[in-house]
Design a protein around this motif. Structure first.
Motif, short mmCIF file in Angstrom:
data_model
loop_
_atom_site.label_atom_id
_atom_site.label_comp_id
_atom_site.label_asym_id
_atom_site.label_seq_id
_atom_site.Cartn_x
_atom_site.Cartn_y
_atom_site.Cartn_z
N HIS A 37 -0.60 -0.42 0.45
CA HIS A 37 0.64 -0.99 -0.09
C HIS A 37 0.77 -0.66 -1.57
CE1 HIS A 37 4.00 -3.80 -0.37
NE2 HIS A 37 3.44 -4.27 -1.47
N GLU A 41 4.86 2.02 1.70
CA GLU A 41 6.25 1.81 2.10
C GLU A 41 7.01 3.15 2.09
OE1 GLU A 41 7.91 -0.82 4.04
OE2 GLU A 41 6.35 -1.71 2.77
N GLY A 42 6.76 3.94 1.06
CA GLY A 42 7.41 5.24 0.95
C GLY A 42 6.98 6.18 2.07
N ASP A 65 8.78 5.09 5.17
CA ASP A 65 10.18 5.49 5.05
C ASP A 65 10.41 6.93 5.45
OD1 ASP A 65 11.25 3.22 4.19
OD2 ASP A 65 11.95 4.01 2.24
#
Ligand SMILES: Cc1cc2nc3c(=O)[nH]c(=O)nc-3n(C[C@H](O)[C@H](O)[C@H](O)COP(=O)(O)O)c2cc1C
Ligand code: FES
Lengths: 151, 592
Positions: free
Chosen positions: A84, A89-90, A93
């Protein structure tokens, strides 16, 4: 398929008399079939001599179990603390955009299923993704896409 | 073996994830091509994960040269220069006799007890374990010691459980030994649920026999005949290596009936977990082995009295157990001479996050956080500002920079509001948002709550909603008080450790980083520039060279422009993923 049928039968016979065998039976049934279907869960209940509701109760409690068919390859994206902090998260995505799915879904061609997991224990190489049993560390968005192309 | 070269590749999961198998194959082929008389071997994690892939070259005289960052492409030069011409490649060395490297600092202050064999032996060879005194402690225990003597030794060593709570191991064993009911069980907790901790994994992958030996000694001490290792399903390599180790031990009469000719018998089984954090809690773990939902139950009765199938049961963590053989062989005094008054011995930490040298370190208790993070870990990546270190995972908290001199000691760490936990140490810099970290952990505990206690189930959910709102710029100042009140209620009304500690990440960040919460709420600003809804990405025209990289990486085509002219970002399309910022070589992207 008769092979899978046979394999499941072997598992059920092997564990029928052992105490506390529900979880290993579910694990192996899932390994054989790829997921836990309704008929399989009924059969497990019957053969282990427990209520079907108990089988469902246990199966839904643990994140390992799935109730829908899976893609050919399972992509586990780590969202542990280290990942994290290092941009998981990227990674998620761009992976989801690349495969055109939401996390937890299977691609239309059935090639990949994506999953969010809590920590793969490779934190020093964060961010980390595991495809089937292979782990990939120190990822960037571009690298993920390149790795996916190998499958 | 003496006059042969040996080439050893680190194939812990970190090594494998860095293409260690590719390196292994390239070396194997290279050796065959050159018709070298050299043996290939594999080993577990040495702890220097930041240097993977690690290759240890041992020359016929037994001199070791450890190479770092080896890739398949580098193997030809390594074989040609070192093995053929006898000239080690100095600039690739991580560690070797007579060579000074940056990596010396990583190992200098370490004290390896738990990790004594990791990275040095093949985890798949019982002989290599035995060559380093493996199973000698078991032999001594069976031949020379009564169960009561074993328990006293462990008690005197001062060893406290490494699974999180820090309960004295000898005391736990004594309680289990006192129960008369038979059969008794001995369980190894290898669930390792804390995200950010990976020491148990590395020990299981690197030195599985040390854990089995620790279990055998413990089982003898309490009088248990059957044991289980409850290991995470996400750790396939650890499971595979444990299976091999168990089989080897059985073949040598180390597991099974009448072990090593004594009248002690012990049977050991592996149970694979099925993915539930709460199953690391001991009563939940027991329920899970019994084939039920992994729900914790009220204690007492403690497992020592009524555990698996209602029988006396002892549960210890992987790292706790790996200490045991060393304590028996070196004596309680040797162990107790390390550490602080109440925290003895050494502790393994998993260093990760924004740290330069991420990996596993084992240090004597009492060293300060600063020494671990800066002296051993080399400080912060890209020389950014240190902000906080997260200890103890979802049950722990964030310790700020001004408390960096806190020593590693159960009580001293607890006084900061964090906990020692299992030893995950996630380092954070100025780009990490503390409100987001609190939200991250609450999201975790909320999802992992088994749901039995109302406050744990619903209280954490309410707390999560509030934190999400703050991260989106919709927080209210009263939220902070509400968070504190909810924290108190969740702590006091939860039955197991999960709920009792779930508010800790929120409480510590509120205590040390309150101004960050306030910036989100009052100024609608994320000081770490991490909460996406609060950010705007724009192009600084004067700095933009029009190279077009931003447009190339933008996943939603929000970055637009013509080559060699300043680009721009379409705010209606921008998802604030930050990829343009990461890619831009001219610092031409502004984030506010
Ligand atoms: C929610 C929760 C999760 C836990 N997870 C783990 C774990 O993953 N591994 C572990 O060894 N102990 C874990 N524990 C602690 C165990 O309950 C137990 O204290 C420990 O295994 C005892 O071993 P030790 O005395 O050797 O530390 C957890 C506790 C709680 C409350
Ligand atoms: S946090 Fe991702 S591997 Fe541990």
């Amino acid at each position: 398929m008769p092979d899978k049928e046979q394999a499941l039968e072997t598992v059920l016979t092997e564990y029928q008399k052992e105490k506390g065998s529900l979880i290993p039976v579910l694990q192996q049934a899932q390994a054989i079939q790829g997921y836990l279907s309704k008929p399989v869960m009924s059969r497990i209940a019957e053969r282990l001599g427990i209520y079907e509701s108990d089988v469902y109760g246990v199966a839904t409690f643990y994140t390992q179990f799935r109730f829908t068919p899976l893609g050919k390859n399972i992509v586990k994206v780590c969202h542990g603390t280290a990942c994290h902090v290092n941009g998981a998260e990227g990674i998620s995505d761009s992976l989801c955009r690349h495969l055109k799915v939401k996390e937890g879904e299977t691609t239309e061609d059935g090639k990949f299923t994506t999953e969010r997991v809590a920590c793969l224990g490779c934190c020093s190489l964060a961010p980390v993704v595991m495809i089937n049993e292979e782990t990939y560390g120190r990822l960037t968005s571009d690298k993920v896409k390149k790795i996916l192309d190998r499958y | 073996m003496e006059n042969k070269w040996r080439v050893v590749v680190g194939l812990g999961s970190c090594g494998v994830a860095s293409d260690g198998r590719g390196v292994y194959k390239a070396l194997e082929e290279g050796i065959a091509q050159r018709k070298l008389s050299a043996e290939m071997e594999e080993t577990g994690c040495l702890g220097m994960c930041y240097n993977e892939v690690l290759v240890d070259v041992i020359d016929p005289q037994g001199r070791r040269t450890l190479y770092k960052e080896v890739t398949p492409e580098k193997t030809d030069r390594l074989l040609d220069e070192h093995l053929l011409e006898g000239k080690p490649i100095t600039e690739w060395i991580a560690r070797a006799e007579g060579v000074v490297t940056d990596d010396d600092a990583f190992l200098k202050d370490q004290k390896r007890i738990v990790l004594r064999n990791c990275g040095l032996i093949s985890p798949e060879s019982i002989e290599e374990y035995q060559a380093r005194d493996g199973y000698q402690a078991l032999k001594r225990v069976l031949k020379e010691m009564t169960p009561a003597q074993v328990i006293s030794e462990v008690l005197d060593s001062g060893l406290r459980g490494r699974g999180g709570a820090g309960f004295p191991t000898g005391l736990k064993w004594r309680l289990a030994a006192q129960s008369d009911t038979k059969p008794k069980y001995f369980i190894c907790n290898a669930d390792e649920g804390d995200p950010g901790a990976f020491m148990d994994r590395s020990v299981l992958e690197g030195d599985p026999h040390s854990v089995i030996e620790g279990m055998l000694i413990g089982a003898y001490a309490i009088g248990a005949g059957v044991g289980y290792i409850y290991v995470r399903a996400e750790y396939p390599l650890a499971v595979a290596r444990l299976k091999i180790a168990i089989k080897q031990a059985k073949d040598q009469g180390i597991l099974g009936q009448n072990i090593l000719g004594s009248n002690f018998s012990f049977d050991l089984k592996i149970k694979e977990g099925a993915g539930a954090f709460v199953c690391g809690e001991e009563t939940a773990l027991i329920a899970s082995i019994e084939g039920k939902r992994g729900m914790p139950r009220l204690r007492p009765p403690f497992p020592a009295v009524s555990g698996l199938w209602g029988k006396p049961t002892n549960i210890n963590n992987v790292e706790t157990l790996a200490n045991i053989p060393w304590i028996i062989l070196n004596g309680a005094g040797a162990f107790a001479s390390l550490g602080t008054e109440k925290s003895k011995g050494s502790k393994v930490f998993a260093l990760a996050g924004k740290i330069k040298r991420g990996g596993l370190v084992e240090v004597p208790m009492g060293l300060s956080l600063r020494e671990i993070i800066f002296d051993i870990g080399g400080g912060i990546k890209e020389d950014r500002e240190f902000k906080a270190v997260q200890l103890g995972g979802p049950s722990g908290g964030c310790i700020p920079a001004y408390l960096l001199d806190t020593p590693i000691d159960y009580e001293a760490i607890t006084a900061t509001g964090a906990i020692m936990g299992s030893g995950g140490m996630v380092v954070m810099d100025e780009t990490t948002c503390m409100v987001d970290i609190a939200r991250f952990f609450l999201n975790f505990t909320q999802a992992e709550s088994c749901g039995k206690c109302t406050f744990c189930r619903l209280g954490t959910k309410r707390m999560l909603e509030i934190l999400e709102r703050i991260c989106q710029g919709e927080g209210r100042i009263e939220d902070l008080k509400l968070l504190e009140e909810l924290s108190e209620s969740v702590k006091t009304t939860s039955l197991c450790g999960l709920g009792q500690t779930a508010p800790n990440p929120v409480l510590t960040t509120l205590r040390y980083f309150r101004e960050e919460y306030e910036a989100h709420i009052i100024e609608k600003r994320c000081p770490a520039r991490s909460c996406r809804p609060l950010l705007t990405f724009t192009v600084i025209e004067e700095l933009c060279t029009g190279c077009g990289l931003c447009a190339k990486v933008c996943p939603v085509e929000a970055a637009k422009g013509k080559k060699k002219e300043p680009y721009s970002i379409d705010q209606t399309l921008c998802t604030k993923c930050g990829q343009c910022l990461a890619k831009c070589k001219f610092e031409a992207i502004r984030v506010e």
